[in-house]
Motif scaffolding. Structure first.
Motif, short mmCIF file in Angstrom:
data_model
loop_
_atom_site.label_atom_id
_atom_site.label_comp_id
_atom_site.label_asym_id
_atom_site.label_seq_id
_atom_site.Cartn_x
_atom_site.Cartn_y
_atom_site.Cartn_z
N ILE A 261 0.84 -1.20 0.00
CA ILE A 261 0.00 0.00 0.00
C ILE A 261 0.87 1.25 0.00
N ARG A 262 1.92 1.21 0.80
CA ARG A 262 2.85 2.34 0.84
C ARG A 262 3.47 2.58 -0.54
N GLN A 263 3.89 1.52 -1.22
CA GLN A 263 4.50 1.66 -2.54
C GLN A 263 3.51 2.23 -3.55
N VAL A 264 2.29 1.71 -3.52
CA VAL A 264 1.26 2.21 -4.44
C VAL A 264 1.01 3.69 -4.20
N MET A 265 0.86 4.06 -2.94
CA MET A 265 0.55 5.45 -2.61
C MET A 265 1.72 6.37 -2.94
N ASN A 266 2.94 5.95 -2.64
CA ASN A 266 4.10 6.78 -2.97
C ASN A 266 4.19 7.02 -4.48
N HIS A 267 3.97 5.95 -5.25
CA HIS A 267 4.00 6.10 -6.70
C HIS A 267 2.92 7.07 -7.16
N HIS A 268 1.73 6.92 -6.59
CA HIS A 268 0.62 7.79 -6.96
C HIS A 268 0.92 9.23 -6.60
N HIS A 288 -6.84 12.04 -1.61
CA HIS A 288 -6.36 10.70 -1.90
C HIS A 288 -5.71 10.08 -0.66
N ILE A 289 -4.92 10.86 0.04
CA ILE A 289 -4.28 10.35 1.26
C ILE A 289 -5.34 9.96 2.28
N GLY A 290 -6.38 10.78 2.40
CA GLY A 290 -7.47 10.44 3.31
C GLY A 290 -8.12 9.12 2.95
N TRP A 291 -8.31 8.89 1.67
CA TRP A 291 -8.93 7.62 1.24
C TRP A 291 -7.99 6.44 1.47
N TYR A 292 -6.70 6.60 1.19
CA TYR A 292 -5.76 5.50 1.39
C TYR A 292 -5.67 5.09 2.86
N THR A 293 -5.78 6.05 3.74
CA THR A 293 -5.58 5.76 5.17
C THR A 293 -6.87 5.45 5.90
N ARG A 294 -8.01 5.54 5.23
CA ARG A 294 -9.30 5.26 5.86
C ARG A 294 -9.31 3.85 6.43
N GLY A 295 -9.77 3.72 7.67
CA GLY A 295 -9.87 2.41 8.30
C GLY A 295 -8.62 2.00 9.04
N LEU A 296 -7.54 2.77 8.94
CA LEU A 296 -6.30 2.42 9.64
C LEU A 296 -6.26 3.06 11.02
N SER A 297 -5.51 2.46 11.90
CA SER A 297 -5.41 2.95 13.27
C SER A 297 -4.84 4.36 13.30
N GLY A 298 -5.54 5.28 13.97
CA GLY A 298 -5.07 6.65 14.11
C GLY A 298 -5.22 7.51 12.89
#
Length: 355
Positions: A261-268, A288-298
């Motif tokens: 997920i980190r690799q995908v988001m960094n590339h994006h 986009h960052i908000g959507w990628y991190t949705r559901g994660l702790s904190g």
């Protein structure tokens, strides 16, 4: 393999056009992760806006995986025809007409799904656009996206579908709600099925396709030729490969690992920053960052902090620091039921969304 006109597609999983979302970096990412086709953000038919920074950016298809599809929006047949020619001259290989967007700022100018109230105007628009680019040896396919009608008491998708087919539309996408429904309630797959049975052109089902199992269900229920996915792919662009794998093999892929997920988001994000530049890039990346991190702790606290950062360097560093923290909890990213539901429900982004 599915096709639109002379263009053969990788598969029948399409990225929906969403204003403010499906820019070139996002379309490219979704195609890399399994989507067979993607339609651009809508371009206004008003020629006075064509040289604006926003429109020029939306018409930028440099390096994009073909076929290149551009959605146009408007309510004047002649202007829509000219907009189609304008975009074809700038690289569009498929033109899509927007008659599905329910946003007030679109409907208030009698465009988008507002057009469904006026069937004679629908006919004039589709005939004008097809006539402008969709005939002759160099014909460019013209597609149409609609809703099931303007209001639950006025569902006319079947009538619009017949108008589209007779006018030479190459493919019809149906979002399974009326304009009045916005994004509330369940999608009407029975209406999409009726449309599919009534016309001979390809029909694409759109609405509430959130998981591989749901994708299979919608294909079976509607008989549609393809699926169009919008909000469910926000922050989950790997959904396309998950659906493709499930439809081909009948089994679910494992959830993506945190490091992937980190690799995908960094590339994006890096592609996004390069496309928009520093000032606009850092601001438009926040959603986009908000959507990628949705559901994660904190995630909620992180998003509040991230929204105060004004440079791409700081933003990217903050994102990676957040993912460092996540790797202490799990090596896999598991979305909660609430988070998955949020991708398809709610009017939060209504004025941006066209899917």
């Amino acid at each position: 393999m599915p096709s639109i006109g002379r263009h053969t597609l990788r598969n029948n999983l399409f990225v929906a056009p969403m204003a403010g979302v499906t820019d070139r970096p996002f379309r490219q990412l979704c195609k890399r992760l399994g989507a067979g086709y993607a339609v651009s953000e809508m371009v206004a038919s008003n020629a006075q806006l064509w040289n604006s920074e926003k429109t020029l950016r939306r018409a930028n298809h440099t390096g994009e995986v073909e076929p290149i599809a551009v959605q146009i929006a408007g309510a004047d047949p002649a202007m829509m025809a000219e907009a189609a020619r304008f975009n074809v001259d700038r690289g569009a290989q498929i033109i899509d007409i927007n008659m599905g967007c329910p946003a007030k700022k679109v409907c208030n100018v009698a465009a988008g799904s507002a057009l469904l109230q006026n069937e004679p105007l629908v006919q004039r628009i589709v005939e004008a656009v097809v006539g402008a680019v969709g005939t002759g040896p160099d014909a460019v396919p013209v597609t149409l996206k609609i809703r099931t009608g303007w209001h639950p008491d006025h569902r006319n998708a079947l009538s619009i579908a017949h108008i589209a087919e007779q006018a030479g539309i190459s493919m019809l996408t149906v979002h399974g709600r009326t304009r009045a429904d916005l994004y509330h309630g369940a999608a009407e797959y029975e209406t999409i099925a009726a449309v599919k049975q009534s016309v001979s052109i390809p029909v694409v089902a759109n609405g509430d396709i959130t998981t591989p199992a749901k994708a299979k269900f919608v294909l079976e229920q509607t008989g549609a030729d393809a699926l169009m996915i919008g909000r469910a792919a926000q922050g989950r662009p790997w959904l396309f490969r998950e659906i493709e794998h499930f439809l081909l093999h009948g089994e679910l892929l494992p959830a993506p690992r945190i490091d992937e997920i980190r690799q995908v988001m960094n590339h994006h994000l890096e592609d996004h920053y390069a496309f928009y530049g520093e000032f606009t890039g850092v601001r438009t990346a926040r959603k986009h960052i908000g959507w990628y991190t949705r559901g994660l702790s904190g995630a909620q606290g992180f998003r509040h902090r991230m929204n105060t950062l004004d440079s791409t360097r700081e933003q990217l560093a903050a994102v990676n620091a957040f993912f460092d923290e996540q790797e202490q909890f799990s090596d896999r990213l598991i979305y909660s039921d609430v988070a998955a539901g949020d991708t398809e429900g709610g009017p939060d982004n209504l004025d941006r969304l066209a899917a």
